[in-house]
Design a protein around this motif. Structure first.
Motif, PDB file in Angstrom:
ATOM      1  N   ASN A   1      -7.893   6.710   0.819  1.00 18.39           N
ATOM      2  CA  ASN A   1      -8.845   5.899   1.587  1.00 18.39           C
ATOM      3  C   ASN A   1      -9.324   6.643   2.832  1.00 18.39           C
ATOM      4  OD1 ASN A   1      -8.663   3.782  -0.216  1.00 18.39           O
ATOM      5  ND2 ASN A   1      -7.143   2.673   0.984  1.00 18.39           N
TER       6      ASN A   1
ATOM      7  N   GLU B   1      -2.314   6.007  -1.611  1.00 22.03           N
ATOM      8  CA  GLU B   1      -3.491   5.141  -1.494  1.00 22.03           C
ATOM      9  C   GLU B   1      -4.119   5.258  -0.103  1.00 22.03           C
ATOM     10  OE1 GLU B   1      -2.598   1.385  -4.433  1.00 22.03           O
ATOM     11  OE2 GLU B   1      -1.477   1.497  -2.554  1.00 22.03           O
TER      12      GLU B   1
ATOM     13  N   SER C   1     -13.044   7.871   3.618  1.00 23.93           N
ATOM     14  CA  SER C   1     -13.711   7.270   4.777  1.00 23.93           C
ATOM     15  C   SER C   1     -14.210   8.301   5.774  1.00 23.93           C
ATOM     16  CB  SER C   1     -12.763   6.308   5.507  1.00 23.93           C
ATOM     17  OG  SER C   1     -12.473   5.205   4.708  1.00 23.93           O
TER      18      SER C   1
ATOM     19  N   THR D   1       0.841  -1.188   0.000  1.00 26.40           N
ATOM     20  CA  THR D   1       0.000   0.000   0.000  1.00 26.40           C
ATOM     21  C   THR D   1       0.879   1.243   0.000  1.00 26.40           C
ATOM     22  OG1 THR D   1      -1.759  -1.123   1.216  1.00 26.40           O
ATOM     23  CG2 THR D   1      -1.784   1.276   1.276  1.00 26.40           C
TER      24      THR D   1
END
Length: 78
Positions: A36, A32, A40, A28
């Motif tokens: 996210n 990234e 979120s 990861t």
């Protein structure tokens, strides 16, 4: 792999906590993870958020087990 994520200033307020431990897929990238977390938690103005990995500003690396990732609000100064 597990990483420790810390949030500062208005980002911590938006997220509702100062830190958390996340389980991520190997390979990861910092960008990234940022995408996210922004999605979120609905972090406003993601372009102004700086990311530090192990106290170094660098968004172009892959994360590894045990890294500390800090989400930093915009800096002010003059």
């Amino acid at each position: 792999m597990k990483v420790q994520v810390k949030y500062f200033g208005m980002i911590a307020e938006a997220v509702g906590k100062p830190e958390e431990e996340l389980e991520l897929d190997p390979g990861t990238s910092v960008s990234e993870l940022k995408m996210n977390q922004v999605k979120s938690y609905g972090i406003k103005d993601p372009d102004s958020v700086q990311i530090a990995v192990n106290q170094h500003l660098n968004q172009e690396i892959e994360l590894k087990e045990g890294d500390e990732v800090a989400f930093l609000p915009p800096f002010a100064g003059g």
